[in-house]
Motif scaffolding. Structure first.
Motif, PDB file in Angstrom:
ATOM      1  N   PHE A   1       0.836  -1.213   0.000  1.00 11.94           N
ATOM      2  CA  PHE A   1       0.000   0.000   0.000  1.00 11.94           C
ATOM      3  C   PHE A   1       0.866   1.257   0.000  1.00 11.94           C
ATOM      4  O   PHE A   1       0.517   2.276  -0.564  1.00 11.94           O
ATOM      5  N   LEU A   2       2.013   1.157   0.694  1.00 12.61           N
ATOM      6  CA  LEU A   2       2.871   2.330   0.822  1.00 12.61           C
ATOM      7  C   LEU A   2       3.761   2.535  -0.396  1.00 12.61           C
ATOM      8  O   LEU A   2       4.295   3.618  -0.603  1.00 12.61           O
ATOM      9  N   ALA A   3       3.924   1.477  -1.187  1.00 15.94           N
ATOM     10  CA  ALA A   3       4.764   1.613  -2.378  1.00 15.94           C
ATOM     11  C   ALA A   3       3.987   2.351  -3.455  1.00 15.94           C
ATOM     12  O   ALA A   3       2.782   2.147  -3.604  1.00 15.94           O
ATOM     13  N   PRO A   4       4.658   3.194  -4.220  1.00 17.99           N
ATOM     14  CA  PRO A   4       3.935   3.954  -5.246  1.00 17.99           C
ATOM     15  C   PRO A   4       3.338   3.049  -6.319  1.00 17.99           C
ATOM     16  O   PRO A   4       2.387   3.426  -6.982  1.00 17.99           O
ATOM     17  N   THR A   5       3.894   1.840  -6.462  1.00 18.83           N
ATOM     18  CA  THR A   5       3.369   0.930  -7.478  1.00 18.83           C
ATOM     19  C   THR A   5       2.339  -0.026  -6.893  1.00 18.83           C
ATOM     20  O   THR A   5       1.991  -1.018  -7.519  1.00 18.83           O
ATOM     21  N   GLY A   6       1.874   0.262  -5.676  1.00 16.47           N
ATOM     22  CA  GLY A   6       0.983  -0.656  -4.976  1.00 16.47           C
ATOM     23  C   GLY A   6      -0.369  -0.806  -5.652  1.00 16.47           C
ATOM     24  O   GLY A   6      -0.688  -0.089  -6.602  1.00 16.47           O
ATOM     25  N   PRO A   7      -1.182  -1.719  -5.148  1.00 13.85           N
ATOM     26  CA  PRO A   7      -2.441  -2.060  -5.829  1.00 13.85           C
ATOM     27  C   PRO A   7      -3.430  -0.898  -5.928  1.00 13.85           C
ATOM     28  O   PRO A   7      -4.171  -0.810  -6.903  1.00 13.85           O
ATOM     29  N   TYR A   8      -3.449  -0.038  -4.925  1.00 15.09           N
ATOM     30  CA  TYR A   8      -4.425   1.064  -4.977  1.00 15.09           C
ATOM     31  C   TYR A   8      -3.749   2.393  -5.321  1.00 15.09           C
ATOM     32  O   TYR A   8      -4.419   3.395  -5.494  1.00 15.09           O
ATOM     33  N   GLY A   9      -2.422   2.382  -5.285  1.00 15.46           N
ATOM     34  CA  GLY A   9      -1.712   3.640  -5.511  1.00 15.46           C
ATOM     35  C   GLY A   9      -1.797   4.565  -4.313  1.00 15.46           C
ATOM     36  O   GLY A   9      -1.376   5.711  -4.367  1.00 15.46           O
ATOM     37  N   ARG A  10      -2.369   4.091  -3.252  1.00 15.68           N
ATOM     38  CA  ARG A  10      -2.506   4.876  -2.024  1.00 15.68           C
ATOM     39  C   ARG A  10      -2.823   3.893  -0.903  1.00 15.68           C
ATOM     40  O   ARG A  10      -2.968   2.697  -1.147  1.00 15.68           O
ATOM     41  N   VAL A  11      -2.927   4.391   0.320  1.00 15.27           N
ATOM     42  CA  VAL A  11      -3.227   3.494   1.439  1.00 15.27           C
ATOM     43  C   VAL A  11      -4.739   3.456   1.646  1.00 15.27           C
ATOM     44  O   VAL A  11      -5.357   4.462   2.001  1.00 15.27           O
ATOM     45  N   LEU A  12      -5.323   2.301   1.362  1.00 20.93           N
ATOM     46  CA  LEU A  12      -6.750   2.092   1.609  1.00 20.93           C
ATOM     47  C   LEU A  12      -6.883   0.780   2.358  1.00 20.93           C
ATOM     48  O   LEU A  12      -6.031  -0.092   2.221  1.00 20.93           O
ATOM     49  N   ARG A  13      -7.958   0.651   3.119  1.00 17.73           N
ATOM     50  CA  ARG A  13      -8.105  -0.650   3.748  1.00 17.73           C
ATOM     51  C   ARG A  13      -8.796  -1.614   2.786  1.00 17.73           C
ATOM     52  O   ARG A  13      -9.674  -1.204   2.013  1.00 17.73           O
ATOM     53  N   PRO A  14      -8.376  -2.886   2.814  1.00 17.44           N
ATOM     54  CA  PRO A  14      -8.847  -3.798   1.773  1.00 17.44           C
ATOM     55  C   PRO A  14     -10.308  -4.201   1.902  1.00 17.44           C
ATOM     56  O   PRO A  14     -10.889  -4.730   0.959  1.00 17.44           O
ATOM     57  N   GLY A  15     -10.918  -3.951   3.062  1.00 18.95           N
ATOM     58  CA  GLY A  15     -12.303  -4.381   3.234  1.00 18.95           C
ATOM     59  C   GLY A  15     -13.272  -3.602   2.382  1.00 18.95           C
ATOM     60  O   GLY A  15     -14.189  -4.168   1.786  1.00 18.95           O
ATOM     61  N   ASP A  16     -13.082  -2.265   2.299  1.00 22.53           N
ATOM     62  CA  ASP A  16     -14.043  -1.460   1.553  1.00 22.53           C
ATOM     63  C   ASP A  16     -13.426  -0.229   0.908  1.00 22.53           C
ATOM     64  O   ASP A  16     -14.145   0.646   0.438  1.00 22.53           O
ATOM     65  N   GLY A  17     -12.094  -0.158   0.907  1.00 23.14           N
ATOM     66  CA  GLY A  17     -11.469   0.956   0.209  1.00 23.14           C
ATOM     67  C   GLY A  17     -11.485   2.269   0.947  1.00 23.14           C
ATOM     68  O   GLY A  17     -11.300   3.320   0.352  1.00 23.14           O
TER      69      GLY A  17
END
Lengths: 394, 672, 96, 435
Positions: D220-236
Motif C-alpha cells: 500500500f505504501l509503495a507507489p506501485t501498490g495495488p491502490y496507488g494509495r493506502v486504503l483498507r482492503p475491506g471497503d477501500g
C-alpha cells in the motif's frame, strides 16, 4: 507506601502450585483476555506481578483473586504458557492459608498428606464418637435415628457449627483487616467518608453473584459456557453450590419442623414433602456437579483443570463422599427391606459431612466465605451524590 | 566516435519510487527541458536505476544516437556508478554522463513546497544539461594494485578478516597495537548462544591465522602514517620492542616487582609491568608494558638489567586497509548509579572477569561479603537521553542501543544462577532486546531461573544509593517499575551490576590518517548500510567489526568475512581503476608560475618540470594523476586558468551557473 | 518433436484438455469477472462513485469490488476522481 | 545452454542471494543463481522504503538486480526449482527443473501487449493478492528478466496473447525441462515466509477484513501498490486510525514460535513513519512488549517516530474482533497503567514474524527453530552442517536487510575460500581467476 521486594514469596508461591509464575513476562494478555476483570479490579497479571516481586501485603489485601472463576481462558492464550489461571488458584490457596491464623489451612495447602490424614482422622473421630452413642439397628425398616439419636447428631452438629463459625469469623476478620489496609480504608473513611451503597453491595455479593452466578454465567466468554447449559462451566459450579445449599436447607428445615413440632426427625414422609423434595433435588444436583468436577480434574480436560493440587482433591473428595453417601442412604431408606449397610453408610455420611463442615475455613471450601467478602468489597462504592440539575447546561 | 559529433543529450528524470515525484512534477520538468538546445529526448520513469530504466537509456543511445546522458535521481553517491555502467554497456564513454541529485538536493528538503521544488528541479536539471554539452570522453586512471592487504586490529574481527583475505590467495599483514592477539574476546569466558569457551574459539582462529602462509603479524605495532590510494597505499608502521625474549622472560618476570592495575581485568587485580594478560595467550612470550614501566633496572641474579623500548619503523605497501580497531566498554562517570562511589557497583565486563578469577566458592563474594541479592541495570551508557544523562566530551549523549548488552546480561544471569542458585537477581531494563537467533532462549531461561524483571522508563532511571544504617543490605536500588503500574519499588542488594554499552574508540588519529569519517554516533561510518555496508567513502579502506558500531561476536565475524570479500574483489585482479576527476594542465596556457604547486596539499600530485620549448628552458606544471584527488586548489590559484579538474572544468561550472540563474521560458509555464 | 507437428489450434485444444479442470475454473471466473466489469462500469459511468456505493448497488461484497476496481484501474478501465470523505471516487475512463 | 560447471550455485534470488552472487562474480568465479519465481528480487523488491535510511526500496534492489543480470560471471536461472542435490567429488550435482513460461525469453521484449490482451484477471502475489494482473504478464514493473510468464492455473488457452505478440514469443509447446549443474559449492539464500496467523484465533485467524499483514502494508505504501494509495482492503476506506500489533506470531508459545523475529519492531516503526507522511491526519498506535531497535541508527529512528507522534503502548494485544462496519477492535492491557482498553481502529496490521521459507530439496540439518542449522555461529556464521553448503540471509534465522547483505558477503567469502581450497578447478585455473 514503599514497596520493598521480597524474593522469598515467589518460591513460596510455587509451593502452593503456581507452576508457571516465573515464566510470566508481563505482557498483559491474561488480563486483557479475562472477561471478568475490569479497571477497578485487574487480574490475573496484577496478582502475578505482586507475587513476582514479593509484595505480600498487597496480595493478601487484594480482592481480585476471589473475583476469578477459574475459567482457564487466560491460561489458554498465555504466550509464555505461564498458566495464569493456575497462579490465581495458587494465590487463593495462599490466602486461605494466611487468613487462617490457626495454621490448619496451611496443612491442607502445603502438607497435603497431613491435611488428608487430618480429614480422615477427623471423619473417623466423628464416626467413632457417634458410634459410642449407637442404639439399635432395626432390620425391618431403616430407623436411622434409632441407630444414632438425632438429638445427638443435632447437638454435635451445632457444636461443630459454632466452632466453624468462630474460626471463620476470625479468618474473615483477618481478611477484612488486610483488605482495608491495602485499600486504604480506615474506620474514619467508613464513618466519615462518602455514603456507601452498603445494602446494594450486600445484595450483589450474596445474592446476585454467588447465588445467581451472574458474572460466571453472563460474562465468562469461554467455549464451555457456549455449550448446552447442563454442561456449561457455570452450571456445573452452580449445581454443586445450589445442591449443597439445598441439602443444608433441607436439614435445617427438618430440624425446624422438629422444633416447632410439625414432624419428628426421621419420620417417613412422601417424596413431595418440601424438606425431602428440596433435599432430594439438592442431592441430585450436588452429586451431578461434584462428579462432573471430579471427572474434569481427573481427565484434565482444559487449562483450568490441568493443574490440580492435593487440596483440590481433598475438597472434592469430601464433597463427593458426603454427597454420594447421602444418596446411598436415601436409596437404602426406600428399599423394601432395610439393609444393614444402610446404617453404616449413614454413619459414614454424617461423619464425612461433619468433617466437611468442620474444615470449611481451612480447606478450599473457604472460598465460599472469602469470595462473598471480596465481592462485597468489590461491589461497595460510594453512593453518587445527585445534585439537582442546574438550569441551562453548558 | 559519437562523442565528437554534435551533442545529442538524453535527459532522464527518476520518480525514485515517489521520493522525487512526491515533491517534483517530474513530467512538467521533462517537458520543459525538451525545449533546450541539444536535448534530443527527455523521459521520466518510476525507477530509472531499475533494469528497465537502464535499458531505456541504453536503447536511446543505440537507437536515437544519444551521446550525452543526464539523469536526475538520488545522490550521485548511490547510483552515479550504476548509470555510468549502463552508458558503458551501450557503447558510450562512461564520462559522457552527468548525475543530478534531485532527491537529496531538492525533493527531500523542499517536500513542503511543491512549486518551489519543481522550479529548483528544473534549474538543477538545466544546469546538468548545460554541463553535459561540454562533457568530453575521459579515461579512468588504471593502476596496478598490490595484492596485499593490511588489517589493523588483532581482535576477533581483525583475525577473521585476515584469515579470510589470506584464504582468497592474497597476502595479508595484520598489525595489533597491544603485544598480544585476541582483543576483547579473550576477556570473555563463554559465548552465547553456544556456550562455547571464548578462548577456545579464539585460539582456534589465532592458530589458523598464524599458520597461514599468506599472513604476517606484527604485535605491539601501530600505524604512524598513511599515503597513497586504493591499490597502492603506503603505511608507516612503528613496532615497539617486546622487551624480553623467551630466554630471559621467566627470570625477568620473577625479578619484576613493579605492579600496575591490570586492564585485562578492568583494574580488579594488579599485574607486573612484564606480563602476559592470561595463561595461554598469543604470543606466549611476555611483553613489557612500556607505558607504565618506571625504567628502573631489574635485579637478575645480582645483575641489574634495564629494559629499553627500541621501536622499529618500517613501511608497508598494501592495496587495501581493513580497519578492525574494535570498541571500548563504556566507563560510567563517577557517581552514575553509584559507580566509583559505592564499592558494591561494578560493570558487567568487570563482573565477567571477577567470576573468571573466582572459580570456586559456594557463594558469590564481593567486597569481602557474600552476595545474596544482585541488581543488574541495563542501558548504562546506551539509549541515553539528552538532559537526563551526562554528555560525553563532545557534548553528545550515547543515544544508540549497544545491541549486545541485553543478551550478554542474560547470559550472565544464566551463569550466575548456575553457579549460585540461591542468588536473587533483579534485572532493571527498558526493553529486553534478545533479538538474535537463540537469544530469546536466554530471556526464557532467566525468567525460569527466577530472575525478576523490572522495567524503567528511560527518562526516570533507577536510583542507586547506600542503604540507611541498620538495613539488611548495603545498597538500596529504587525504581519506578512500569510493570507494576509505575509504582516505586525498593530493592535491597549486595551488588549492582551495570550492563555498560559500547563506546567508539579513540583511534589516536588513525581515522584522520585514513581520511575516514565517523557517524553521529561517533563510530566509523560506512558508505551506505545496504549498498556498501562495510566500505568507507575512501576506496580501499574497509571496516570490520565493532569499530563500525556495536556488534556481537557472530556479527563481527560476518562483517569481517564481508570485508574480506570486498578486499578480494578489489585486489584480486591486481589492478584498480580510479576516477579521472583529477587536475589536468593545459600546457599552452601554463607559464610556470608555480602557484599551483604551492597551493597543492597532496604530496606528489603536482610539480614543475623543465621542458625545452623552442630551445628555451621553460617550467611547466605536471600532474601525477594517481596522487591528485581533484580538490581544485590549483585551479583556483592559477593566474592563467591553465589548470582544470577533468570532468569538472571551469567552463562547465560557468555553464551550469548560468543555466541555474537563467529564467527559461518554459519555467514560468511549469511552475505557474 | 511431436508438438511441432501439431497445428496451433490442435496444440491449444490439447492444452485445454490436459488442463480441463483449471480451464473450467478459469472460465467460471471469467464469466463472473465479465459480469462484474459490466455492472461496475455501468455504475461508474454515471458519475464518480465510491467502492461501498458500488458494493451496495451491485450486491457484490465491498472487498471484492475494491479488488476488481484496483485491477480495472491498473488496466486503465477506471480512474480515480477525487475523494468523497474517506473514500476515493472512481469513474469509468471513456474510450476515444 | 551455458557451461554447466559452476564454481558456486546460489539458491534464491532475493537480496542475500543476489549479493552473494555479485561478490563471487566480482572475484571472478562462475556463479549460477537459481530463483523459483519468474523474477529475481525476492521479498525486498516488494517493499516500499527501507529502514533506517528510508531509501526507496527499488533504489537499492533494482540496481543490484540489474547488476546480477548484466554480470558476465553470473548465470541467471529464473522460474526454476531445485530437484535434488547430490555430492559429486568435492562438489555437487544439482538437478534443476525449468518450469515452462510458455514464452520464449530470447524473443520477449517485455512490451506487455499479451498482458493487455489477456481476458482474465488474477490476483497478484507480488501485491499479496490484493492487486491484480493477468494470466499472462510481466510479473512486476521492475522484474528481472523483464519477460512475460504465463500462469497455467488460470490460463484459458484461448491463444489471444499469441496472436497479439509482436515478436512471436508465445510458445505453447514449452514443457518442463530438467538440467544439471555441477557446482563446487552451494549458497542457500532461500529466505523466509511470514509467520502464519491462521492458528491464532484470538486475532481472527486471518479472516477479518481489515486486519492485514505487514507485507500488504508495504505494497500500500509503495507507489506501485495495488491502490496507488493506502486504503483498507475491506471497503477501500482511507484509514484514519491504524494499529500495529507487535509479536503477532513471534515470542508466542501458543503458536509454537518462541523466538524474536528481529525485524518487526523496525518495520512497524518505519511503516508508521511512512503512514504519517501518506496520511498526515491518521492516528497510529503500536502495541508492543519490548521495542527492539538494536541496529545502527535504529534507536534514533524509534525516538524520531515517537517525536513524530506515533503512539507506543506497552501491552500484548489479547484479541481482535470486528464491529458491524468491519472495523477491527483490539483488546489490550496497557501494562504501564494496568488499564484494560478496547479500541476501535480502521485498520490493523499484524506485525507477523519470520519463518523459514519452504525449502528446495537440499537436505540440511535444521535448528530447533526450523531454520537451517549453523553449528558454530561464533566461529563460522555461514557454514551449515554439510561441507560445501553455506547459508545466508533469513534462511539462517530472522535478519534485517543490512544484516542479510553483510551475511551474504560473508557467505561469499566462505564459499570462495572453500572453492579455492576444495574446488575441482585445476591449480592453473585457480591462478587464472585473478589473471
Amino acid at each position: 507506601m514503599t514497596n520493598r521486594v521480597d524474593p522469598t514469596l515467589m518460591r513460596d508461591f510455587k509451593k502452593y502450585g503456581a507452576v508457571g509464575i516465573e515464566k510470566c513476562f508481563n505482557c498483559g494478555t491474561c488480563t486483557a483476555t479475562c472477561s471478568l476483570t475490569s479497571n477497578d479490579s485487574q487480574f490475573p497479571r496484577r496478582i502475578i506481578r505482586m507475587a513476582q516481586l514479593g509484595l505480600r501485603d498487597q496480595i493478601l489485601g487484594s480482592k481480585e483473586m476471589w473475583l476469578c472463576y477459574n475459567c482457564g481462558k487466560c491460561s489458554e492464550t498465555c504466550p509464555k504458557q505461564a498458566e495464569p489461571a493456575n497462579i490465581m488458584a495458587a494465590a487463593r490457596c495462599y490466602a486461605i492459608t494466611n487468613y487462617d491464623t490457626l495454621g490448619i489451612g496451611r496443612l491442607f495447602c502445603r502438607v497435603p498428606l497431613v491435611g488428608g490424614l487430618i480429614a480422615v482422622l477427623l471423619a473417623i473421630f466423628f464416626g467413632a464418637f457417634m458410634y459410642t452413642q449407637r442404639e439399635t439397628m432395626s432390620t425391618e425398616s431403616l430407623k436411622l435415628f434409632n441407630f444414632i439419636p438425632y438429638e445427638f447428631i443435632h447437638t454435635a452438629g451445632i457444636v461443630v457449627m459454632i466452632l466453624v463459625a468462630l474460626a471463620s469469623l476470625l479468618a474473615i476478620f483477618n481478611m477484612v483487616v488486610r483488605m482495608a489496609r491495602a485499600n486504604d480504608i480506615t474506620i474514619k473513611t467508613i464513618t466519615g467518608g462518602a455514603r456507601m451503597n452498603w445494602l446494594t453491595a450486600f445484595w450483589d455479593a450474596v445474592v446476585v453473584q454467588p447465588l445467581g452466578q451472574k458474572r460466571y454465567r453472563e460474562e465468562c466468554d469461554i467455549e464451555e459456557n457456549r455449550r448446552v447449559w447442563y454442561l456449561s462451566k457455570w452450571f456445573i459450579h452452580a449445581a454443586t453450590m445450589w445442591g449443597f445449599l439445598g441439602l443444608v436447607l433441607a436439614t435445617a428445615l427438618d430440624y425446624l419442623l422438629e422444633i416447632v413440632g410439625v414432624k419428628a426427625t426421621g419420620a417417613a414422609v412422601p417424596i413431595w414433602y418440601p424438606p425431602r423434595l428440596i433435599g432430594t433435588l439438592g442431592g441430585l444436583l450436588f452429586t451431578y456437579g461434584v462428579t462432573v468436577l471430579l471427572v474434569k480434574r481427573w481427565r484434565a480436560v482444559d487449562k483450568a483443570h490441568s493443574y490440580s493440587r492435593p487440596s483440590d482433591w481433598i475438597f472434592l473428595a469430601l464433597l463427593w463422599f458426603s454427597g454420594i453417601t447421602g444418596f446411598i442412604v436415601e436409596i437404602a431408606l426406600y428399599l423394601p427391606r432395610a439393609p444393614i449397610w444402610g446404617y453404616w453408610m449413614f454413619l459414614f455420611h454424617v461423619s464425612v459431612s461433619m468433617t466437611l463442615i468442620f474444615l470449611l475455613p481451612f480447606t478450599k471450601f473457604a472460598h465460599s466465605l472469602y469470595r462473598v467478602v471480596a465481592l462485597y468489597f468489590h461491589a461497595l462504592k460510594p453512593v453518587p451524590v445527585i445534585e439537582p440539575a442546574k438550569a441551562g447546561t453548558d | 566516435m559519437p562523442e565528437n559529433q554534435q551533442p545529442r543529450i538524453g535527459v532522464y528524470i527518476c520518480h525514485c519510487g515517489g521520493n522525487i515525484s512526491g515533491a517534483v512534477q517530474c513530467e512538467s520538468v521533462a517537458k520543459a527541458l525538451k525545449g533546450l538546445p541539444n536535448v534530443t529526448i527527455t523521459r521520466t520513469d518510476e525507477s530509472m536505476c531499475s533494469d528497465a530504466g537502464q535499458s531505456l537509456i541504453e536503447k536511446d543511445i543505440q537507437e536515437l544516437g544519444i551521446n550525452r546522458v543526464v539523469v536526475g535521481a538520488c545522490a550521485p553517491m548511490l547510483h552515479e556508478q550504476t548509470f555510468r555502467g549502463a552508458v558503458t554497456r551501450a557503447g558510450l564513454n562512461p564520462f559522457l554522463y552527468h548525475h543530478v541529485g534531485l532527491r537529496e538536493q531538492d525533493s527531500w528538503v523542499h517536500g513542503h513546497d511543491k512549486t518551489a521544488a519543481t522550479d529548483k528541479a528544473l534549474r538543477l536539471m538545466s544546469a546538468g544539461v548545460a554541463k553535459a554539452r561540454l562533457l568530453q570522453p575521459l579515461d579512468p586512471i588504471r593502476l596496478g594494485a598490490e595484492k596485499h592487504a593490511l588489517v589493523i586490529g588483532g581482535g576477533v574481527a581483525g583475525l577473521r578478516a585476515a584469515l579470510d583475505i589470506a584464504r582468497q590467495g592474497l597476502r595479508v599483514t595484520l598489525i595489533e597495537k597491544s603485544p598480544f592477539l585476541g582483543g576483547r574476546m579473550a576477556q570473555l569466558e563463554t559465548v552465547f548462544p553456544t556456550e562455547e569457551e571464548a578462548r577456545a574459539l579464539l585460539h582456534d582462529l589465532i592458530q589458523k591465522v598464524t599458520a597461514h602462509p599468506n599472513v604476517t603479524i606484527f604485535m605491539g605495532a601501530e600505524v604512524m602514517g598513511v599515503s597513497g590510494y586504493v591499490g597502492n597505499f603506503t603505511i608507516q608502521v612503528k613496532q615497539h620492542s617486546r622487551g624480553v625474549s623467551d630466554d630471559n622472560a621467566e627470570a625477568l618476570m620473577s625479578a619484576c616487582t613493579q605492579e600496575v592495575p591490570d586492564p585485562f581485568n578492568y583494574g580488579l587485580t594488579k599485574r607486573k609491568v612484564i606480563y602476559r594478560p592470561y595463561e595461554g595467550c598469543y604470543s606466549s612470550t611476555p611483553a613489557v608494558d612500556w607505558d607504565h614501566y618506571d625504567g628502573r633496572p631489574f635485579d637478575v641474579n645480582g645483575w641489574p638489567i634495564e629494559l629499553k623500548d627500541e621501536p622499529k619503523s618500517f613501511e608497508l605497501n598494501v592495496g587495501a586497509v581493513v580497519v578492525a580497531t574494535g570498541f571500548d566498554p563504556y566507563t560510567p562517570p563517577q557517581g552514575e548509579y553509584g559507580f566509583g562511589e559505592l564499592p558494591q557497583v561494578v560493570t558487567l565486563p568487570q563482573l565477567i572477569r571477577h567470576l573468571a578469577l573466582s572459580k570456586d566458592g559456594k557463594s558469590l563474594q564481593w567486597n569481602g561479603r557474600a552476595v545474596r541479592d544482585v541488581a543488574l541495570i541495563h542501558c548504562v551508557g546506551s539509549r541515553q537521553v539528552d538532559g537526563v544523562h551526562q554528555p560525553q566530551e563532545d557534548g553528545q549523549v550515547n543515544n544508540y542501543c549497544s545491541r549486545v548488552c541485553c543478551t550478554a546480561s542474560l547470559h550472565m544471569t544464566a551463569d550466575l544462577h548456575k553457579r549460585y542458585p540461591e542468588l536473587n537477581i533483579y534485572d532493571l531494563h527498558q526493553d529486553i532486546r534478545t533479538y538474535g537467533r537463540g537469544h530469546e532462549e536466554y530471556y526464557r531461561h532467566a525468567l525460569e531461573d527466577g530472575v525478576r524483571f523490572l522495567r524503567y522508563n528511560g527518562e526516570e532511571v533507577p536510583e542507586v544509593s547506600p542503604a540507611p544504617q541498620g538495613d539488611s543490605h548495603p545498597v538500596l536500588v529504587k525504581v519506578k517499575d512500569m510493570l507494576t503500574y509505575g509504582e516505586e519499588i525498593e530493592i535491597p542488594v549486595d551488588l549492582v551490576v551495570l550492563a555498560v554499552g559500547f563506546m567508539p574508540r579513540d583511534l589516536h588519529g588513525l581515522d584522520k590518517m585514513l581520511k575516514i569519517s565517523r557517524g553521529n554516533d561517533r563510530f566509523l561510518l560506512e558508505v551506505h548500510p545496504k549498498l556498501r555496508p562495510v566500505e568507507t567513502a575512501v576506496k580501499g579502506v574497509i571496516l570490520a567489526g565493532s569499530a563500525q558500531g556495536p556488534m556481537n561476536i557472530q556479527e563481527s565475524l560476518s562483517a569481517a568475512s564481508a570485508a574480506a570479500a570486498k578486499v578480494a574483489s578489489l585486489l584480486g585482479r591486481g589492478k584498480v581503476e580510479l576516477p579521472p576527476f583529477v587536475a589536468a594542465v593545459d600546457v599552452e596556457k601554463c607559464n610556470g608560475t608555480g602557484a599551483c604547486v604551492e597551493a597543492c596539499v597532496y604530496e606528489g600530485a603536482i610539480a614543475l618540470q623543465t621542458f625545452n620549448e623552442n630551445g628555451e628552458e621553460v617550467k611547466r606544471a605536471v600532474i601525477t594523476p594517481a596522487n591528485c584527488v581533484g580538490c581544485g586548489a590549483c585551479v583556483a590559484v592559477c593566474p592563467n586558468n591553465a589548470v582544470n579538474v577533468q570532468g569538472w572544468t571551469l567552463a562547465q561550472y560557468e555553464a551550469m551557473v548560468e543555466a541555474i540563474g537563467m529564467d527559461l521560458p518554459a519555467m514560468t509555464e511549469v511552475t505557474a | 518433436m511431436t508438438t511441432q507437428t501439431l497445428s496451433r489450434a490442435e496444440l491449444l485444444k490439447q492444452l485445454r484438455t490436459t488442463h480441463a479442470e483449471s480451464v473450467k475454473r478459469a472460465q467460471e471466473l471469467l464469466k463472473e469477472q465479465k459480469h462484474m466489469q459490466q455492472e461496475l462500469c455501468a455504475f461508474f459511468r454515471e458519475k464518480p462513485r465510491t467502492v461501498p456505493e458500488a458494493a451496495q448497488a451491485t450486491g457484490i461484497p465491498a472487498d471484492k469490488v475494491l479488488w476488481f476496481v484496483a485491477a480495472m484501474k491498473k488496466y486503465g478501465i477506471v480512474a480515480e476522481a477525487g475523494m468523497c470523505g474517506d473514500y476515493p471516487l472512481y469513474k469509468k475512463v471513456e474510450e476515444n | 545452454m551455458d557451461d554447466l560447471h559452476m564454481d558456486a550455485l546460489v539458491i534464491g534470488g532475493g537480496i542475500a542471494g543476489m549479493q552473494s552472487a555479485l561478490d563471487l562474480g566480482d572475484q571472478g568465479f562462475q556463479v549460477a543463481l537459481v530463483e523459483r519465481d519468474p523474477s529475481i528480487g525476492g521479498r525486498m523488491i516488494t517493499l516500499s522504503k527501507v529502514f533506517p535510511t528510508l531509501d526507496c526500496c527499488s533504489c537499492i534492489t533494482t540496481p543490484k538486480m540489474s547488476a546480477v543480470a548484466h554480470h558476465p560471471n553470473i548465470h541467471l536461472y529464473t522460474y526454476c526449482e531445485i530437484q535434488s542435490v547430490q555430492e559429486h567429488g568435492a562438489g555437487f550435482d544439482v538437478s534443476i527443473l525449468q518450469k515452462p513460461r510458455y514464452v520464449d525469453i530470447s524473443k520477449c521484449t517485455g512490451c506487455r501487449e499479451c498482458e493487455y490482451e489477456c481476458p482474465i484477471t488474477v490476483p497478484s502475489p507480488f501485491d499479496r493478492n490484493l492487486g491484480a494482473y493477468r494470466a499472462i504478464r510481466v510479473p512486476f514493473s521492475t522484474a528481472v528478466p523483464q519477460k512475460a510468464v504465463l500462469d497455467p492455473e488460470y490460463c484459458l488457452w484461448c491463444g489471444k496473447c499469441e496472436q497479439k505478440c509482436p515478436v512471436e514469443a508465445i510458445d505453447f509447446s514449452q514443457q518442463p525441462e530438467t538440467f544439471t549443474i555441477e557446482a563446487d559449492s552451494i549458497i542457500m539464500a532461500t529466505g523466509f515466509d511470514l509467520t502464519p496467523v491462521s492458528t491464532k484465533k484470538e486475532y481472527g485467524a486471518g479472516k477479518l477484513h481489515n486486519v492485514i499483514d505487514p507485507l500488504m502494508m508495504e505494497r500500500f505504501l509503495a507507489p506501485t501498490g495495488p491502490y496507488g494509495r493506502v486504503l483498507r482492503p475491506g471497503d477501500g476506506k482511507e484509514p484514519g486510525s491504524i494499529a500495529y500489533v507487535q509479536c503477532a506470531g513471534s515470542r508466542d508459545e501458543t503458536l509454537g514460535i518462541t523466538y524474536c523475529s528481529r525485524v518487526c519492531c523496525m518495520y512497524a516503526i518505519k511503516q508508521a513513519m511512512l503512514l504519517n507522511g501518506a496520511l498526515p491526519m491518521a492516528d497510529i498506535t503500536i502495541y508492543y512488549m519490548d521495542i527492539r531497535t538494536f541496529g545502527k541508527g535504529y534507536e534514533q529512528f524509534y525516538q524520531n517516530a515517537k517525536a513524530m507522534g506515533v503512539n507506543f503502548v506497552r501491552g500484548k494485544v489479547a484479541s481482535i474482533r470486528e464491529d458491524a462496519d468491519q472495523n477491527p477492535i483490539l483488546k489490550v492491557e496497557m501494562t504501564d497503567t494496568g488499564e484494560i482498553v478496547e479500541q476501535t481502529f480502521d485498520l490493523v496490521v499484524l506485525s507477523q514474524g519470520i519463518v523459514p521459507a519452504s525449502h528446495p530439496t537440499v537436505s540440511l540439518p535444521l535448528g530447533s527453530d526450523g531454520f537451517i542449522s549453523v553449528p558454530a555461529p561464533d566461529s563460522a556464521p555461514c557454514v551449515t552442517g554439510r561441507p560445501g553448503i553455506f547459508v545466508t540471509g533469513t534462511a539462517a534465522g530472522p535478519m534485517d536487510i543490512v544484516d542479510s547483505i553483510v551475511s551474504a558477503s560473508a557467505a561469499a567469502a566462505e564459499a570462495s575460500a572453500y572453492i579455492r581450497e576444495n574446488g575441482s578447478r585445476l591449480e592453473v585455473e585457480k591462478e587464472a581467476l585473478y589473471a
